[in-house]
Each structure stands twice: as C-alpha cells, then as structure tokens.
Design a protein around this motif. Structure first.
Motif, short mmCIF file in Angstrom:
data_model
loop_
_atom_site.label_atom_id
_atom_site.label_comp_id
_atom_site.label_asym_id
_atom_site.label_seq_id
_atom_site.Cartn_x
_atom_site.Cartn_y
_atom_site.Cartn_z
N THR A 137 32.00 -25.47 114.46
CA THR A 137 31.09 -26.56 114.11
C THR A 137 29.67 -26.16 114.47
O THR A 137 29.44 -25.22 115.25
N TYR A 169 32.48 -29.36 109.99
CA TYR A 169 33.34 -28.39 110.65
C TYR A 169 33.81 -27.38 109.60
O TYR A 169 34.03 -27.73 108.45
N ALA A 226 33.79 -36.91 110.25
CA ALA A 226 33.95 -35.46 110.24
C ALA A 226 34.25 -34.95 108.83
O ALA A 226 35.07 -35.54 108.11
N GLN A 282 29.51 -34.90 110.85
CA GLN A 282 29.51 -33.62 111.54
C GLN A 282 30.33 -32.66 110.69
O GLN A 282 31.46 -32.96 110.32
N ARG A 314 27.61 -23.81 107.11
CA ARG A 314 26.57 -24.19 108.06
C ARG A 314 25.34 -24.73 107.32
O ARG A 314 24.64 -25.62 107.82
N THR A 356 24.97 -28.52 106.79
CA THR A 356 24.74 -29.42 107.92
C THR A 356 23.48 -30.27 107.76
O THR A 356 23.54 -31.49 107.97
#
Length: 249
Positions: A7, A47, A19, A45, A34, A37
C-alpha cells in the motif's frame, strides 16, 4: 501492509477509507497502481497485490499452485474486511482471474475486471506463453513492446515473469460452486485481440447481484494505459454510488 499486499499511504486517515485492491496482469508488479493513489486519495486507500518473482519480491519463489497464491492474498486481506471497511477488487487480465477467486473468499462490495476472460474460459490459457517463443513475441506486441528494443537482461527478466505467471495459470481449474453475491463490472476494449466479447460476457454467469459491461477503445491494455475513465467508475463504487455511469473512451 504485508508480504502479498502493498500500500501507499495517501494521508493520516487512510485506514478509515474504503479499500481498493488492485491485481496486475501477468508478468507485472503492483507498483504501477501507486500512480492511482492521488486520483483516489479522497475516496479510498489503494492496495496492490505483489506476486513473488518481481519488484521487491524478485528473489522469492512462486507458489506451487494458483490456489496457494489466492489463499495467501485472502489471508492478508481479511483484516480489512473484518474492520468493516468497504472493499472493491480490481484485476486486469490475469489479475482479474486472481481477483475473482479472492472475491469468492472475502466477499467485497464489487468485483471489477478488465481485459479478462471469464473463469470458465481459462482452461489451458497461458500454455502458449510457456511453450512457444512466437506466442511470447505476440504478447510483447500486445503490450506495445518491441523485443528488438529491449536489452537482453530486461527481456529475459520479463520473459521469466510472464512464464512463471502463465505456469501458475495452468494450475487453475474453475469450480463453479457457489455464485458471487456482489455486482461484477467487466471492462473490455474494442481492439483487444486477446479477450473476445463472448469471453468477457461469460462473467455474467458467476454472480447473482448484477453484471455490467463497459467498453473502451484500444488494445488489450487500454484500461491501464488510459485509466481516467475506470478510475472515475471505481471512485463511484467506492463511494457506494454503484449507479455511476462509465463513459466510453
């Protein structure tokens, strides 16, 4: 977060957000997610699932079977579900198949797959990648990579990862069993020569809670190359606005 799930913190309160679990295609690592994000920082969030043999796990051996990988991922994911956080699972290509089997074990709020044939169509998929160099070259072409412009070490590493994931997929056998009770959203590209419209439509048979097809233009990896539309859709699912329409790109 763990060995199998990575994460990238987006703020001090990320543990209270819904999530989004992202599973990459064969031969790839999860670091590509990434970049998602910032776009989702206010709603989730992010992951990423990291299989062995790549990026920060490149020295680790692959699991013996597909089910072993799924069970390891699900085990690290269960605390998120147990905490009552809304979970959406997204998987691209081979990652969609992994995401489906993970969803059978942890019951997310929604399953989103892209460029992924339905589970009943996976029998033998990946055999050509394991055995045939021509099939590997076709896969590089599908990904927009010309093997002639890759240095030998880079190409060898990519070939090794692709073949490991293809071998793992050959251990998969679809057992229909219980249907999912969560909505399934399948994304396909009009120019995808790897996954047919029929193979994509097969996802309708694995859920009782609604099935939706979304189309974009481009090839097999179109959704990952231009993710803006799917990110908008995922944000709607994460906010529980499941009726949020997806535009055709």
């Amino acid at each position: 977060m763990g060995t199998w799930i990575s994460t990238w913190p987006s703020g001090p309160d990320e543990g209270d957000l819904p999530a989004l679990l992202c599973l990459p295609p064969a031969g790839a690592g999860c670091q590509q997610f990434r970049a998602w994000t910032p776009a989702l920082a206010e709603v989730a969030q992010v992951y990423g699932v990291q299989l062995p043999g790549r990026e920060n796990r490149w020295r680790e051996p692959m699991p013996e079977t597909f089910d072993e990988a799924v069970e390891a991922i699900a085990a690290e994911l269960r605390p998120i579900v147990a905490a009552g956080r809304r979970l959406v699972v997204f998987g691209h290509s081979f990652g969609g198949l992994l995401g489906y089997e993970v969803a059978r074990r942890v019951t997310p709020a929604a399953l989103v797959v892209s460029a992924c044939r339905a589970p009943g169509h996976w029998d033998g998929a990946g055999r050509g990648i394991v055995d045939d160099d021509e099939e590997l070259d076709k896969l590089f072409d599908t990904a927009g990579l010309d093997p002639a412009f890759l240095d030998e070490d880079t190409r060898s590493l990519m070939v090794a990862m692709l073949r490991k994931d293809a071998q793992l997929s050959l251990s998969y056998t679809h057992s229909p069993g219980d249907l999912l009770h969560v909505p399934v959203h399948a994304w396909g590209a009009d120019g995808d020569e790897t996954v047919t419209a029929q193979e994509l439509a097969g996802w309708a048979a694995i859920t009782t809670a609604g099935f939706h097809v979304h189309r974009v233009t481009g090839g097999h990896h179109a959704v990952l190359r231009r993710p803006e539309t799917v990110l908008e859709h995922l944000a709607g699912l994460l906010r529980e606005d499941v009726a949020a329409p997806a535009r055709t790109a």
